[in-house]
Enzyme design. Structure first.
Site, mmCIF file in Angstrom:
data_model
loop_
_atom_site.group_PDB
_atom_site.id
_atom_site.type_symbol
_atom_site.label_atom_id
_atom_site.label_comp_id
_atom_site.label_asym_id
_atom_site.label_seq_id
_atom_site.Cartn_x
_atom_site.Cartn_y
_atom_site.Cartn_z
ATOM 1 N N GLY A 18 1.191 -1.014 0.019
ATOM 2 C CA GLY A 18 0.389 0.417 -0.413
ATOM 3 C C GLY A 18 0.930 1.333 0.220
ATOM 4 O O GLY A 18 0.814 2.138 0.512
ATOM 5 N N GLY A 19 2.533 1.449 -0.387
ATOM 6 C CA GLY A 19 2.382 2.107 -0.297
ATOM 7 C C GLY A 19 2.686 3.126 -2.258
ATOM 8 O O GLY A 19 3.258 4.715 -1.731
ATOM 9 N N ALA A 20 1.974 3.096 -2.438
ATOM 10 C CA ALA A 20 1.564 4.039 -3.345
ATOM 11 C C ALA A 20 -0.262 4.985 -2.826
ATOM 12 O O ALA A 20 -0.110 5.586 -3.461
ATOM 13 C CB ALA A 20 0.843 3.727 -4.370
ATOM 14 N N PHE A 22 -1.680 7.038 0.749
ATOM 15 C CA PHE A 22 -1.899 8.341 1.444
ATOM 16 C C PHE A 22 -0.419 7.601 2.935
ATOM 17 O O PHE A 22 -0.040 8.776 3.036
ATOM 18 C CB PHE A 22 -2.691 8.564 2.609
ATOM 19 N N ILE A 23 -0.382 6.707 3.426
ATOM 20 C CA ILE A 23 -0.188 6.569 4.159
ATOM 21 C C ILE A 23 0.861 5.898 4.529
ATOM 22 O O ILE A 23 2.348 5.809 5.053
ATOM 23 C CB ILE A 23 -0.639 6.052 6.107
ATOM 24 N N GLY A 24 1.342 4.995 3.486
ATOM 25 C CA GLY A 24 2.029 3.949 3.299
ATOM 26 C C GLY A 24 3.221 4.964 2.888
ATOM 27 O O GLY A 24 3.826 4.472 2.246
ATOM 28 N N THR A 150 -6.915 0.026 12.611
ATOM 29 C CA THR A 150 -7.518 1.086 12.577
ATOM 30 C C THR A 150 -8.219 1.230 13.909
ATOM 31 O O THR A 150 -8.512 0.212 14.467
ATOM 32 C CB THR A 150 -8.857 1.274 10.937
ATOM 33 N N ASP A 151 -8.273 2.111 14.737
ATOM 34 C CA ASP A 151 -9.812 2.035 16.206
ATOM 35 C C ASP A 151 -10.745 1.823 15.703
ATOM 36 O O ASP A 151 -11.802 1.651 16.383
ATOM 37 C CB ASP A 151 -9.329 3.805 16.615
ATOM 38 N N GLU A 152 -11.907 1.691 14.280
ATOM 39 C CA GLU A 152 -12.453 1.549 14.371
ATOM 40 C C GLU A 152 -12.785 0.040 13.790
ATOM 41 O O GLU A 152 -13.930 -0.708 14.667
ATOM 42 C CB GLU A 152 -12.482 1.613 12.836
ATOM 43 N N TYR A 175 -16.594 -2.038 5.975
ATOM 44 C CA TYR A 175 -14.191 -1.445 6.535
ATOM 45 C C TYR A 175 -13.955 -2.109 7.369
ATOM 46 O O TYR A 175 -13.216 -2.639 7.593
ATOM 47 C CB TYR A 175 -14.474 -0.424 5.929
ATOM 48 N N LYS A 179 -11.214 -5.146 8.386
ATOM 49 C CA LYS A 179 -9.910 -4.804 9.009
ATOM 50 C C LYS A 179 -9.850 -5.681 10.128
ATOM 51 O O LYS A 179 -8.850 -6.068 10.660
ATOM 52 C CB LYS A 179 -9.768 -3.286 9.396
HETATM 53 P P1 NAD Z 1 -5.568 4.769 1.175
HETATM 54 O O1 NAD Z 1 -6.689 4.468 0.522
HETATM 55 O O2 NAD Z 1 -4.751 6.013 0.247
HETATM 56 O O3 NAD Z 1 -4.360 3.714 0.384
HETATM 57 C C1 NAD Z 1 -3.818 2.335 -0.081
HETATM 58 C C2 NAD Z 1 -3.135 1.480 -0.118
HETATM 59 O O4 NAD Z 1 -3.997 0.140 -0.219
HETATM 60 C C3 NAD Z 1 -3.941 2.591 -1.763
HETATM 61 O O5 NAD Z 1 -2.055 2.741 -2.963
HETATM 62 C C4 NAD Z 1 -4.122 1.081 -3.246
HETATM 63 O O6 NAD Z 1 -4.032 0.710 -4.328
HETATM 64 C C5 NAD Z 1 -3.340 -0.352 -2.322
HETATM 65 N N1 NAD Z 1 -4.337 -1.384 -1.960
HETATM 66 C C6 NAD Z 1 -5.685 -1.735 -1.531
HETATM 67 N N2 NAD Z 1 -6.198 -2.904 -2.259
HETATM 68 C C7 NAD Z 1 -5.161 -3.612 -2.361
HETATM 69 C C8 NAD Z 1 -4.494 -4.853 -2.817
HETATM 70 N N3 NAD Z 1 -6.016 -6.015 -3.048
HETATM 71 N N4 NAD Z 1 -3.442 -5.199 -3.495
HETATM 72 C C9 NAD Z 1 -2.232 -4.013 -3.409
HETATM 73 N N5 NAD Z 1 -2.476 -2.827 -3.191
HETATM 74 C C10 NAD Z 1 -3.902 -2.813 -2.516
HETATM 75 O O7 NAD Z 1 -4.861 3.932 2.900
HETATM 76 P P2 NAD Z 1 -5.002 5.050 3.495
HETATM 77 O O8 NAD Z 1 -5.240 6.542 4.764
HETATM 78 O O9 NAD Z 1 -2.994 4.955 3.091
HETATM 79 O O10 NAD Z 1 -4.343 3.357 4.684
HETATM 80 C C11 NAD Z 1 -3.291 3.262 4.932
HETATM 81 C C12 NAD Z 1 -3.261 1.946 5.453
HETATM 82 O O11 NAD Z 1 -4.037 3.015 6.546
HETATM 83 C C13 NAD Z 1 -4.997 0.965 5.578
HETATM 84 O O12 NAD Z 1 -5.095 -0.827 6.080
HETATM 85 C C14 NAD Z 1 -5.922 1.595 6.872
HETATM 86 O O13 NAD Z 1 -7.072 0.928 7.022
HETATM 87 C C15 NAD Z 1 -4.781 2.117 7.598
HETATM 88 N N6 NAD Z 1 -5.604 2.997 8.564
HETATM 89 C C16 NAD Z 1 -5.561 4.329 7.998
HETATM 90 C C17 NAD Z 1 -5.829 5.480 8.882
HETATM 91 C C18 NAD Z 1 -6.722 6.969 8.249
HETATM 92 O O14 NAD Z 1 -6.830 7.428 9.015
HETATM 93 N N7 NAD Z 1 -6.363 7.016 6.795
HETATM 94 C C19 NAD Z 1 -6.047 5.715 10.245
HETATM 95 C C20 NAD Z 1 -5.564 4.116 10.748
HETATM 96 C C21 NAD Z 1 -5.412 2.716 9.985
HETATM 97 O O1 TDX Z 2 -18.232 15.026 3.519
HETATM 98 C C1 TDX Z 2 -18.144 13.916 4.060
HETATM 99 N N1 TDX Z 2 -18.529 14.749 5.293
HETATM 100 C C2 TDX Z 2 -18.682 14.601 6.790
HETATM 101 O O2 TDX Z 2 -19.532 15.119 7.618
HETATM 102 C C3 TDX Z 2 -16.635 12.803 4.831
HETATM 103 C C4 TDX Z 2 -16.378 12.569 3.512
HETATM 104 C C5 TDX Z 2 -16.757 12.130 6.535
HETATM 105 N N2 TDX Z 2 -17.876 12.885 6.827
HETATM 106 C C6 TDX Z 2 -17.634 12.590 7.921
HETATM 107 C C7 TDX Z 2 -17.770 11.136 8.992
HETATM 108 C C8 TDX Z 2 -16.675 10.531 9.961
HETATM 109 O O3 TDX Z 2 -17.275 10.853 10.925
HETATM 110 O O4 TDX Z 2 -16.694 13.411 9.060
HETATM 111 C C9 TDX Z 2 -16.243 11.923 9.742
HETATM 112 C C10 TDX Z 2 -14.675 11.776 9.418
HETATM 113 O O5 TDX Z 2 -15.146 10.880 7.570
HETATM 114 P P1 TDX Z 2 -13.564 9.841 7.437
HETATM 115 O O6 TDX Z 2 -13.185 11.151 6.502
HETATM 116 O O7 TDX Z 2 -14.279 9.695 6.012
HETATM 117 O O8 TDX Z 2 -13.514 8.703 7.756
HETATM 118 P P2 TDX Z 2 -13.490 7.745 8.910
HETATM 119 O O9 TDX Z 2 -14.748 7.383 8.053
HETATM 120 O O10 TDX Z 2 -13.844 7.992 10.428
HETATM 121 O O11 TDX Z 2 -13.084 7.023 8.780
HETATM 122 C C11 TDX Z 2 -11.238 7.249 8.473
HETATM 123 O O12 TDX Z 2 -10.995 7.077 9.925
HETATM 124 C C12 TDX Z 2 -10.343 5.895 10.398
HETATM 125 C C13 TDX Z 2 -10.200 6.599 7.649
HETATM 126 O O13 TDX Z 2 -11.037 6.200 6.426
HETATM 127 C C14 TDX Z 2 -10.397 5.427 7.829
HETATM 128 O O14 TDX Z 2 -9.006 4.263 6.929
HETATM 129 C C15 TDX Z 2 -9.488 4.737 8.426
HETATM 130 O O15 TDX Z 2 -9.475 3.631 9.355
#
Ligand code: NAD
Ligand code: TDX
Length: 366
Positions: A18-20, A22-24, A150-152, A175, A179
């Site tokens: 997942g390095g392409a 956001f977090i990766g 994730t905390d979810e 989702y 997870k």
């Molecule tokens: P993201 O959607 O920005 O990136 C995920 C990447 O994973 C993408 O580049 C996608 O192509 C790749 N991917 C998805 N499915 C795949 C598959 N089957 N094979 C190969 N690659 C695949 O997500 P993010 O926000 O960077 O989250 C990264 C990780 O952190 C996730 O596991 C997510 O559950 C976890 N996480 C995210 C948040 C958050 O707030 N964004 C918070 C806590 C945990």
């Molecule tokens: O347009 C919007 N309006 C709105 O009110 C969107 C996109 C979201 N929201 C609300 C829903 C949530 O309460 O904002 C909060 C945050 O929403 P998201 O950005 O979609 O995040 P969330 O659903 O909390 O999940 C995120 O945090 C935990 C990440 O997407 C997950 O990958 C991670 O695991």
């Protein structure tokens, strides 16, 4: 901040899945900048993928750095592609971030979440287990598999309390259920087959390079386009916001120094209502890019997300006391950096949205 180069050397081979994303992407940029390790980036290159940030760091580091990053385009849902990628990477450390990550998309189309997050994690565990068993003893002993979650998975809190490593699992969206399943698989590979694993469960991340479907970039882009800013329900749902670079600190610490078989909760001490976040972005935009009225006039309450979790909050005491991790940015500091970044990178936002075929429409409404 800790000294990454003292924990990783030139001979370390790190597989980041997942390095392409956001977090990766933030993890890879850090590894390239602050260590000499070789980085293998397993990603299927899905709708949320982009390598511009990684490429720009490679450019800054000069010609010698280019060979330190290799993209292995593979879909974890395919067992063969996963085995081939792991064989190519021949890793000492696996950081597993690949997942479908957007809750709203999981409401519209859950199947992909099971394929990527559940089957994908299963395929990765199988491939990594085979690889680990065949490693020479010294590499086998220092090998680690770190699963980023994730905390979810812990469900939804009421007005008080926080999630910790002891919280029971209670996922409530497709989702978070996918997870949670992946966390259980990783744990079971540790207990049954002895795979050396660490798990982290983190709260909501935000920062530069986040695909503009998540709350913070959606709000920034809608506001400056003078379009309605969608606030789900009454806006009083609470998230514990963490600046992405602080998450990178925590997850690398846990991956490299965490106790095997342990899990660590990572949160930002950043509990805010969605209404606060949206209003704060509007008020920062009022200062950074003033128009004739406040951007807050574009805020529009819309129909709530189905099954919308009310509140998340993390108690990070374990990772703080055991590994010395603390977030370095307050929510407001992180927001200011993030808003400035998006204002300077509107072209990037348009390109990635166009490529993904996503134009800011409401997702997951039912
Ligand atoms: P993201 O959607 O920005 O990136 C995920 C990447 O994973 C993408 O580049 C996608 O192509 C790749 N991917 C998805 N499915 C795949 C598959 N089957 N094979 C190969 N690659 C695949 O997500 P993010 O926000 O960077 O989250 C990264 C990780 O952190 C996730 O596991 C997510 O559950 C976890 N996480 C995210 C948040 C958050 O707030 N964004 C918070 C806590 C945990
Ligand atoms: O347009 C919007 N309006 C709105 O009110 C969107 C996109 C979201 N929201 C609300 C829903 C949530 O309460 O904002 C909060 C945050 O929403 P998201 O950005 O979609 O995040 P969330 O659903 O909390 O999940 C995120 O945090 C935990 C990440 O997407 C997950 O990958 C991670 O695991």
């Amino acid at each position: 901040m800790f000294d990454l180069s003292s924990l990783l050397n030139k001979s370390h081979r790190i597989l980041v899945t997942g390095g392409a994303g956001f977090i990766g992407g933030a993890v890879i940029r850090r590894l390239l900048k602050d260590s000499e390790a070789l980085v293998f980036n397993l990603d299927k290159i899905g709708y949320a993928s982009d390598l511009t940030g990684v490429d720009s760091v490679l450019l800054d580091l000069g010609p010698n750095a280019v060979d330190r990053h290799q993209l292995l385009k593979a879909d974890l849902a395919s067992s063969k592609q996963t085995f081939d990628a792991v064989k190519n990477a021949d890793p000492d450390l696996v950081l597993h971030l690949a997942a479908e990550s957007h809750v709203d998309r999981s409401i519209d189309a859950p199947e992909m979440f099971l394929k990527s997050n559940v089957t994908g994690t299963f395929n990765l565990l199988q491939a990594v287990q085979s690889h680990w068993e065949l490693l020479p003893q010294s590499r086998k002993e220092s090998f680690r598999f770190h699963h980023i979650s994730t905390d979810e998975v812990f469900g939804s809190l009421g007005d008080t309390g926080s999630f910790s490593e002891q919280s029971p699992y209670d996922p409530r969206s497709p989702y978070s259920a996918s997870k949670a399943a992946s966390d259980h698989l990783v744990n079971s590979w540790h207990h049954t087959y002895g795979l050396p694993v660490v798990i982290t469960n983190c709260s909501n991340n935000f920062g530069p390079w986040q695909f503009p479907e998540k709350l913070i970039p959606v709000v920034i882009l809608k506001a400056i386009a003078r379009e309605p800013i969608p606030l789900y329900g009454n806006g009083l749902n609470v998230r514990d916001w963490l600046y992405v670079e602080d998450h990178v600190d925590g997850l690398l610490l846990a991956a490299l120094k965490g106790k095997l078989g342990s899990k660590y909760c990572i949160g930002g001490n950043g509990e805010r209502t969605n209404l606060y976040i949206v209003q704060q972005i509007c008020s920062l935009l009022d200062q950074l890019r003033p128009i004739e009225k406040s951007y807050s006039c574009f805020i529009k309450p819309v129909k709530d997300r189905p099954g919308h979790d009310y509140r998340y909050a993390i108690n990070s005491q374990l990772i703080t006391s055991e590994l010395g991790w603390m977030p370095r940015h307050s929510v407001d500091e992180g927001l200011l950096i993030t808003i400035r970044w998006y204002l300077e990178n509107l072209d990037w936002c348009k390109i990635v949205k166009d490529q993904a075929g996503y134009f800011g429409e409401r997702l997951g409404e039912l």
